[in-house]
Design an enzyme around this catalytic site. Structure first.
Site: not given
Length: 566
Positions: A62, A136, A160
């Protein structure tokens, strides 16, 4: 762990990227020739005998997590900086042989559960492009779901690392806060951020989380496993689930899927009890609706105030509004959370874990664009409180909806009970329970502490984990002691002067072993026991004088065989 060579895996990954044509998944994709060269070097090291448990597995990271030599954008181009050091958790995977494919898209500054709040594009669901991917950690989850990578790194403040897993039918592990260090992570709410991992199955997810776990001096919030860590749930699982009124936020398809998932567990013999989780749901609202959101402003607020073009308006609005919060409101929320943690501890005390629907619904991208705040808030109903209350969670697939869409459930446990969450998740998914926590001390038992014997509850109470059946060398003799309850006495006489005695091996926490030693009644003792496979472990024995006065039962080769013959 990969069945194909690292070089072949790299080639397959780039072919898959071209095949699925999902450019919004990636913010920075590493060049294929660079990764291919790393794969060749990895193969050389494996051939030379290097111990690389993740050799050749591909990882997506990420893009709010640093990878040396690549930009970290947090999904905001103007915020980008080139990382000079790789985040601790990612570096541990690389050291174990994993290859990083690239950096994935996310809800900007890790603020959102939808996967649409990024100037790099809304990340579409891997299987249903009109639906959201969840955020996210959107790009990371989709990269796993599409079969591009084996593992993906996410972060989790509000859910997330769990919501995107649920929307794709994959596994997401959010360990106890601090167990996996957040060094090298752009903070969202620094006190409540966690590094997470996605994988298609539980075994691989746990293998990665185990490698990433451990204190790091660069992360002041990192934590190690406590000496009294529990290593197993009860023999008969006991789960709490929400009351019907606590499930009202669920969409109709998700409500039906949760009911079906719970019914299947009851059919398997699980003990399931409805409990009032409203205090947890009330605490969850503080993450965005309370003063705790001030931590988001502390992380990136000054940058957001510059009003650069790449800011997502929803994200910027959430972060900028937190500037107006005052210190007294923040202190009041912290006090509320302290009380809520006590409530959560009491609520979970009588159960192995709490089973929740991971999220409430699966909206379309169009629905989120039309109502970005309300939908996002609903999606976090059953996840927002977890980090605020210092709970650990493992998200796994549940029964799909009647329409065939993925539906996920999450096992929630107190801090440091991560192994219990993993074991319960394994039972839910019908897979062997992988070992997450390896700090246990082997303890050999030969009598009343065996499974199905009268004192086994003492091991279970301390969270000891069954590790297999064992036999001693032929140096031991076994006697039947005159105790209540009846116990055998094991005594070493010397090589060839006894017989192999059957027993069981458990893993127990260091503090649990100390408690056993402190409370051990005479004539029992803990000593080194030589096993037939060459290992030497701590185990139960008895004093020599007690054994001499007792009945010799060595010929039975074990306590259970003796009891059955009586």
């Amino acid at each position: 762990m990969s069945a194909i060579t690292p070089t072949a895996r790299v080639t397959a990954a780039y072919a898959r990227i071209a095949e699925v044509d999902r450019p919004e998944v990636w913010i920075t994709l590493r060049a294929q020739d660079v990764l291919a060269a790393e794969a060749v070097e990895l193969e050389r090291r494996v051939a030379a005998g290097a111990d690389l448990p993740l050799a050749g597995l591909l990882v997506a990271v990420k893009d709010n997590v640093d990878l040396a030599g690549l930009p970290t954008t947090a999904a905001c181009p103007e915020f980008a900086y080139e990382a000079t050091e790789t985040a601790a958790a990612v570096q541990r995977l690389v050291t174990a042989g994993a290859l990083v494919l690239g950096k994935t898209n996310l809800d900007q500054f890790a603020t959102g559960l939808v996967g649409t709040r990024s100037p790099y594009g809304a990340v579409r669901n891997a299987f249903y492009p009109e639906l959201i991917s969840g955020g996210s950690s959107s790009g990371s989850a989709v990269a796993v779901a599409l079969g591009i990578v084996d593992l993906a790194i996410g972060t989790d403040t509000a859910g997330s690392g769990r919501v995107p897993a649920a929307l794709h039918g994959i596994v997401g592990i959010k360990a106890t806060l601090g167990v996996i260090p957040t060094h090298g992570v752009v903070p969202a709410c620094a006190d409540y951020d966690a590094v997470t991992v996605f994988a298609a199955g539980l075994e691989l997810a746990v293998a990665a989380a185990k490698i990433m776990a451990g204190k790091d001096s660069r992360d002041p919030r990192s934590r190690g496993w406590p000496t009294d860590v529990r290593l197993a749930p009860s023999t008969e699982p006991s789960l709490a689930i929400p009351r019907p009124e606590d499930l009202e936020p669920l969409s109709a398809p998700y409500r039906a899927a949760f009911t079906e998932t719970v019914a299947a567990l009851r059919d398997q013999g699980w003990r399931i009890t409805e409990v009032d989780i409203s205090p947890l749901l009330d605490a969850a609202r503080l993450l965005y609706d309370g003063a705790i959101v001030a931590q988001r402003y502390a992380a990136v607020g000054e940058f957001v105030d510059k009003g650069v073009p790449g800011l997502d308006p929803t994200v910027a609005g959430i972060i900028s509004a937190a500037k107006e919060l005052n210190a007294s409101a923040y202190a009041q929320d912290l006090d509320y959370l302290a009380t809520a943690r006590t409530t959560a501890t009491a609520l979970l005390a009588d159960f192995d874990g709490l089973l929740l629907p991971t999220t409430t619904e699966h909206p379309s991208i169009a629905e989120v664009e039309a109502d970005p705040l309300a939908i996002n808030r609903r999606l976090g109903t059953y996840t927002n409180f977890c980090n605020l209350l210092d709970l650990a969670a493992v998200a796994v697939p549940g029964k799909p909806t009647a329409q065939g869409l993925p539906f996920g459930v999450t096992v929630v446990v107190p801090a440091f009970a991560d192994q219990i969450a993993v074991d319960l998740a394994a039972r839910i998914t019908g897979t062997p329970p992988p070992l997450f926590i390896e700090t246990g001390v082997p303890l050999a038992v030969f009598g009343a502490h065996l499974r199905n014997q009268p004192l086994h509850w003492q091991l279970e109470q301390l969270g000891a984990r069954f590790a297999g059946e064992i036999t001693t060398t032929d140096a031991y003799r076994l006697t039947a002691l005159d105790t209540v309850p009846p116990k055998p006495g094991l005594v070493r006489h010397g090589d060839g002067q006894g017989a192999p005695i059957r027993g069981e091996l458990f893993l127990i926490s260091p503090a649990g072993l100390g408690r056993f030693l402190a409370e051990l009644p005479p004539p029992m003792a803990l000593t080194s026991i030589d096993l037939s496979d060459g290992r030497c472990v701590v185990g139960f024995a008895c004093t020599y004088d007690a054994a001499v006065a007792a009945t010799d039962i060595t010929d039975f080769r074990g306590w259970v065989a003796y009891l059955q013959a009586r």
